[in-house]
Design an enzyme around this catalytic site. Structure first.
Site, mmCIF file in Angstrom:
data_model
loop_
_atom_site.group_PDB
_atom_site.id
_atom_site.type_symbol
_atom_site.label_atom_id
_atom_site.label_comp_id
_atom_site.label_asym_id
_atom_site.label_seq_id
_atom_site.Cartn_x
_atom_site.Cartn_y
_atom_site.Cartn_z
ATOM 1 N N GLY A 55 -27.254 -27.328 -4.368
ATOM 2 C CA GLY A 55 -27.265 -27.071 -5.812
ATOM 3 C C GLY A 55 -28.267 -26.001 -6.179
ATOM 4 N N ASN A 75 -33.123 -31.420 2.217
ATOM 5 C CA ASN A 75 -33.193 -32.111 3.507
ATOM 6 C C ASN A 75 -32.137 -31.644 4.503
ATOM 7 O OD1 ASN A 75 -34.219 -33.685 1.335
ATOM 8 N ND2 ASN A 75 -34.519 -35.378 2.769
ATOM 9 N N ASP A 109 -34.241 -31.939 -7.681
ATOM 10 C CA ASP A 109 -34.479 -33.391 -7.580
ATOM 11 C C ASP A 109 -35.912 -33.737 -7.181
ATOM 12 O OD1 ASP A 109 -31.899 -34.025 -8.318
ATOM 13 O OD2 ASP A 109 -31.161 -33.959 -6.257
ATOM 14 N N MET A 138 -30.065 -35.143 -14.486
ATOM 15 C CA MET A 138 -29.728 -35.259 -13.065
ATOM 16 C C MET A 138 -30.724 -36.140 -12.311
ATOM 17 S SD MET A 138 -28.431 -31.433 -12.115
ATOM 18 C CE MET A 138 -26.682 -31.011 -12.276
ATOM 19 N N GLY A 139 -30.332 -36.522 -11.110
ATOM 20 C CA GLY A 139 -31.180 -37.334 -10.249
ATOM 21 C C GLY A 139 -30.445 -38.575 -9.790
ATOM 22 N N ARG A 140 -29.699 -38.463 -8.711
ATOM 23 C CA ARG A 140 -28.898 -39.601 -8.254
ATOM 24 C C ARG A 140 -29.748 -40.674 -7.577
ATOM 25 N NH1 ARG A 140 -24.244 -39.775 -9.712
ATOM 26 N NH2 ARG A 140 -23.451 -41.592 -8.658
ATOM 27 N N GLU A 161 -29.046 -39.991 -13.936
ATOM 28 C CA GLU A 161 -27.627 -40.285 -13.693
ATOM 29 C C GLU A 161 -27.417 -41.396 -12.655
ATOM 30 O OE1 GLU A 161 -25.660 -36.796 -12.068
ATOM 31 O OE2 GLU A 161 -27.353 -36.391 -10.754
#
Lengths: 421, 421
Positions: free
Chosen positions: A14, A114, A144, A189-191, A246
């Site tokens: 992203g 990562n 993130d 955002m931020g799963r 999210e």
């Protein structure tokens, strides 16, 4: 043809507002070093390497390269192509090495999260095994902010500054119109990590200020808790402004809402509830009985160059520059990290971490940054994020009153290998 | 107690980034005029008048009043309370007049859209019938830009600048990641008029630029057309960036989607729209087979002070100031309009329109601003909107790296009447 070894720079995953600043740091430092031939761009990240879709960045105008610092997203091109283990993705890894050999690429600068650090690590191992001299350096990138071994990730400070400002602004909107539009949810955002949601907490300087409730995936979420929290704020202020990451999860670690990628079978009617804000809205309207609306910034939060953090731009550039300097000084298989120096004044320098260590790490919002009720942040979080959002990135405005972004001319490198994929 | 007649200023409907600038123009000009006693704020618009919830704005610090120019939303407070005809809402109208009489209010400055101009017009008539000397002046305000008799509405230029920039930025995100995230939809406000959607078209300066498709309520929409349009852009660019106004309609004028939630109508009786992007996403994923995501800026688009148009701020202030000047010069029952002077250079002056005319008018995006395919704008629209988005509003940043917004101290006026409502 230049006989000096070539360098390649690739972007992955992203986009962010500042990944191009990192690329700029790599490109300008490599060209300045005098130790590289061409600086090559991999169109769409590792896909560009696999497909041998490469272009000569060092042939671009210097103004174009400089303008990377003011351009969001990933100007070289990014992708989400994930390589697995050396065994399972053997052909891909070998192809990467073949392409590097074909173009005399001896430096690989890879900006990503990562997975990208994992890929760079494996390419590095394969090259070593094959006796091909290659230097692989990673540059951290993710809005993130969940990479281990670095104080924070370039990209995060800019999204933090933007979403906190958005919470302030939409919060004032709710404050003005609360007699009908009583509740607003800002979905960010931020799963798995709640860093972005947490950043909005900085905007709440007094009880009146939004956001009143901040939900992060790290704190167990339940709809009962939500309803209780909303009622409490409502009693106090007559309105509620909520920020929701999210990826909210219940106490067992299950997402409270399904992925948004699927849709219901009935063709033109009812969209399956996907977004977390959508679901919170339904619950609040039903259980609390107040009109609720939601804002979902989506990709606009990670590309908001027009209000990016100057600190972020500068640090992202520094990461790219440092990756090149360290590579030239003999480092290999490392990711550049950001190190916050001890002391009352914020000072950020760089360090190095092993690619393989970064690949396996994950940094979540620590418990001491989340309040006891699990619905807001603590002063420790404020102290963490405040220095990161300092300064506004300069932007150039054109005759249309809009920001100026660059695009590469993309002079393609001649392909030397057979087609792949 | 000051014996000079008092002035009241009220804000109505959905907030904007600059409605506070208009209020600032009213307040500063009224205080400077020496012809008014107190300048009174009506907490939450006409609701504040009805409930006699008033406060003394002229007692606020001058810095607070000046800071209105940098503060989004509606600092005095807004509402969506709609008054009907003089017959159907007789008690309300009489109450308004009673409150005005009780506080010696002889000037009523009302910033809002059609409904507010209608209310101001009726209050004015009632006062005249009752022989109560009152001057009612309207100040245009709506991000929707759909008021008749004015070249454009304060609030619109700022949302235009912001959404066009958001389209550029998220467009670059899609451009960077198109190999997986191929389609992005940006949903913007605009229930019946597509002015906001149309503004994003300014960002498309070359075929690569987003947005590639712009859908406005004025052009008949169908899912067949959407699918055809998307496939065409996809063939050319490999990605698609779409802007959709929330109020898209089919050829028969029916909304393509309507929110089915509990609060599907607002208090003005307007259908609350939501989910247009959600629905487009479903259709595109199913019929075209590409991953589609959407951004819904929601109230963040109309409160985006951090990137507001300086032209807008200045013109909004001028509207407030002009309303006071005209009132002092004997005008009554008028709304201030913005007049674009003829000539190659943009120059904007003010005019006046009858409140009752404005109340019944509506200005949609004209056919010549929409392309033949009904999926983008023309150069005529670009020429219309370009001058409006010039300049960036100055903002003050605090130690937290975030914008500074003001709040009133709100010294309440003593109530003189019995409770109402």
């Amino acid at each position: 043809m230049n006989s000096k070894p070539n360098a390649i720079v690739a972007q992955s995953g992203g986009p962010t507002a500042v990944i191009n600043s990192s690329a700029c740091g790599v490109i300008q430092e490599a060209m300045k070093s005098g130790k590289t031939g061409q600086v090559i761009g991999a169109t769409n990240g590792i896909l560009g390497v696999l497909k041998e879709e490469l272009f000569d960045i060092s042939a671009e105008k210097s103004e174009t390269i400089e303008a990377l610092k003011q351009t969001p997203a990933a100007a070289i091109g990014s992708c989400r192509h994930k390589l697995k283990s050396l065994e399972d993705s053997k052909a891909d890894f070998e192809r990467i090495l073949d392409v590097f050999k074909a173009h005399n690429i001896r430096y690989f600068f890879y900006a990503g999260g990562n997975d990208s650090m994992d890929t760079a690590d494996k390419v590095n191992k394969l090259a070593a095994d094959a006796g091909y001299e290659l230097v692989c350096m990673g540059i951290p990138k993710t809005v993130d902010n969940d990479l281990a071994f670095t104080d924070h990730c370039p990209g995060y400070p800019s999204v933090a500054k933007y979403v906190a400002t958005c919470a302030m602004e939409a919060g004032r909107d709710t404050e003005a119109l609360y007699t009908t539009d009583t509740c607003t949810i800002l979905e960010v955002m931020g799963r798995n990590a709640g860093w972005i949601a947490a950043a909005t907490g900085l905007a709440a300087r007094c009880p009146e200020d939004a956001p009143h409730l901040v939900y992060m995936p790290e704190a167990a979420f339940s709809f009962d808790k939500l309803v209780g929290d909303v009622k409490e704020v409502l009693k106090e202020l007559g309105r509620v402004f909520i920020v929701a990451g999210e990826g909210l999860k219940d106490k067992d670690g299950n997402y409270v809402t399904a992925d948004t990628g699927t849709f219901s079978k009935d063709s033109f009617g009812h969209v399956q509830l996907g977004g977390v804000a959508d679901m919170l809205k339904v619950v609040i309207e039903k259980e609390v009985g107040i009109k609720t609306r939601f804002n979902k910034l989506g990709t606009n939060q990670r590309s908001a160059m027009h209000f990016a953090s100057l600190t972020d731009i500068n640090e992202a550039y520094m990461c790219g520059q440092t990756a090149v300097r360290c590579a030239m000084e003999g480092e290999n298989g490392k990711m550049v990290t950001l190190v916050r120096e001890k002391g009352p004044e914020y000072k950020c320098t760089t360090g190095l971490a092993e690619l393989r260590d970064v690949a396996n790490g994950e940094k979540k919002v620590p418990a001491e940054y989340i309040n006891d009720k699990g619905n807001h942040i603590t002063d420790a979080m404020r102290d963490y994020v405040r220095p990161l959002v300092q300064g506004e990135a300069p932007i150039t405005i054109d005759k249309d009153g809009l920001p100026v972004f660059m695009r590469f001319e993309r002079k393609p490198l001649e392909k030397k290998l057979a087609k792949y994929m």
